[in-house]
Design a protein around this motif. Sequence first.
Motif, PDB file in Angstrom:
ATOM      1  N   LEU A 159      -2.335 -30.317 -21.837  1.00 23.53           N
ATOM      2  CA  LEU A 159      -3.616 -29.733 -21.441  1.00 23.53           C
ATOM      3  C   LEU A 159      -3.399 -28.382 -20.759  1.00 23.53           C
ATOM      4  O   LEU A 159      -4.150 -27.426 -21.003  1.00 23.53           O
ATOM      5  CB  LEU A 159      -4.360 -30.683 -20.504  1.00 23.53           C
ATOM      6  N   ILE A 163      -5.201 -24.848 -21.909  1.00 20.64           N
ATOM      7  CA  ILE A 163      -6.163 -24.110 -21.094  1.00 20.64           C
ATOM      8  C   ILE A 163      -5.575 -22.813 -20.551  1.00 20.64           C
ATOM      9  O   ILE A 163      -6.229 -21.762 -20.576  1.00 20.64           O
ATOM     10  CB  ILE A 163      -6.673 -24.989 -19.935  1.00 20.64           C
ATOM     11  N   ILE A 259     -10.720 -32.939 -24.561  1.00 24.40           N
ATOM     12  CA  ILE A 259     -10.082 -32.623 -23.284  1.00 24.40           C
ATOM     13  C   ILE A 259     -10.977 -33.135 -22.157  1.00 24.40           C
ATOM     14  O   ILE A 259     -12.171 -33.364 -22.347  1.00 24.40           O
ATOM     15  CB  ILE A 259      -9.846 -31.103 -23.108  1.00 24.40           C
ATOM     16  N   ASP A 261     -13.457 -33.137 -19.023  1.00 27.29           N
ATOM     17  CA  ASP A 261     -14.559 -32.223 -18.700  1.00 27.29           C
ATOM     18  C   ASP A 261     -14.952 -32.397 -17.231  1.00 27.29           C
ATOM     19  O   ASP A 261     -15.397 -33.483 -16.837  1.00 27.29           O
ATOM     20  CB  ASP A 261     -15.746 -32.532 -19.607  1.00 27.29           C
ATOM     21  N   PRO A 263     -12.029 -29.328 -17.567  1.00 30.40           N
ATOM     22  CA  PRO A 263     -10.557 -29.322 -17.577  1.00 30.40           C
ATOM     23  C   PRO A 263      -9.960 -28.667 -16.341  1.00 30.40           C
ATOM     24  O   PRO A 263      -8.872 -29.063 -15.895  1.00 30.40           O
ATOM     25  CB  PRO A 263     -10.216 -28.532 -18.850  1.00 30.40           C
ATOM     26  N   GLU A 264     -10.681 -27.669 -15.781  1.00 32.84           N
ATOM     27  CA  GLU A 264     -10.139 -26.953 -14.611  1.00 32.84           C
ATOM     28  C   GLU A 264      -9.977 -27.894 -13.412  1.00 32.84           C
ATOM     29  O   GLU A 264      -8.990 -27.813 -12.679  1.00 32.84           O
ATOM     30  CB  GLU A 264     -11.048 -25.782 -14.240  1.00 32.84           C
ATOM     31  N   TYR A 266      -9.542 -31.192 -13.521  1.00 35.84           N
ATOM     32  CA  TYR A 266      -8.444 -32.111 -13.849  1.00 35.84           C
ATOM     33  C   TYR A 266      -7.099 -31.439 -13.568  1.00 35.84           C
ATOM     34  O   TYR A 266      -6.207 -32.030 -12.952  1.00 35.84           O
ATOM     35  CB  TYR A 266      -8.541 -32.538 -15.309  1.00 35.84           C
TER      36      TYR A 266
END
Length: 337
Positions: A159, A163, A259, A261, A263-264, A266
């Motif tokens: 991930l 990102i 991914i 939601d 992702p930032e 997480y």
Amino acid sequence: MGQIQEIRPYDTNARYLAADIARVEGELSQAWAQLEILVPRTRRPKTWLYMAQLVDSNDGLARLTENYRRASASDSVPPFHAAIAQYLAAGYQRGGEYDEAFKLWRAVVEHAAKRKPVSRTRATVVNGFRIGGASRALKDINRVLRANDMKPFLVSGTLLGCIREGKLLAHDNDIDIGLMDDVDESDVARILAASGYFHLLPRREGDCLRVKHLNGIAIDLFQHHSHDGSVWHGGTKARWYNSPFGLTETTFLGERFWIPDPPERYLEENYGDWRTPIVNFDSTLDTPNAKICSENELIIHAYKKLNGGLLQGDDESMTRYRQLLMTLNEPDPLPFR
């Protein structure tokens, strides 16, 4: 397979293949029998890797050690071999005999300390060369699971690469995939084994599902469990806790992937300042959301990292994991340094 063994009854590769097939099918007694034929007849360390992977109880550990005693008596193993020592240590670890595993790791570390380290530059180039294979493996597992109405999602370093970099991380060792806990792991294993793309790797109860793509790329599949207002994933060594999240789709490597939601969030919970690359990042020790589940497993982890640092001439790693081991009440692994 039977015909090959009739013609070449002591062909090691045929026996390894037969043992691995039996293991995947759950026929552990047959797997043991295939490998035990080789014990007095081959010096290949791989035999002990395969045997150690079969250990799932005290009886299994006793069988491993008895076979090693037989091999030593027949001179089919050297007095000390670093790879065999690591495999035996893994067997003791799987059997819950950590003190014996620690002893073997101390011997491995001492052996590594006396060797000339390899070039770290070459190690990086070799790993980076596998990016194309990793991309293929990721796309294949994504397609297979999605075709079976599952939502595999990118986690951890995979991930992070998606990102932050828009590509797989060149220094990563494997692919990390998440699944929610409404998915039956046995169904996942069955589907992947039947796909023709993946081989099921040995695992211990409580650990993540691990597979290897036909091109050699390893993939960890972590089931994410909801509990007490958080979502955790992990294994016998550590668990990582995240805030509850949904899933969203994104385009990565020219295909659609699920991914977390957002992702930032997480990534921030997993890495802290995830936007800044960190050299020698340890996902067990450096993640803010990690909780150690077993000190014994952490000690094994530290010995493995120390051994790798010694072989690569990585002074930073050597210092870090040497100090960690002593903090965990292990004797100084490098008293001669």
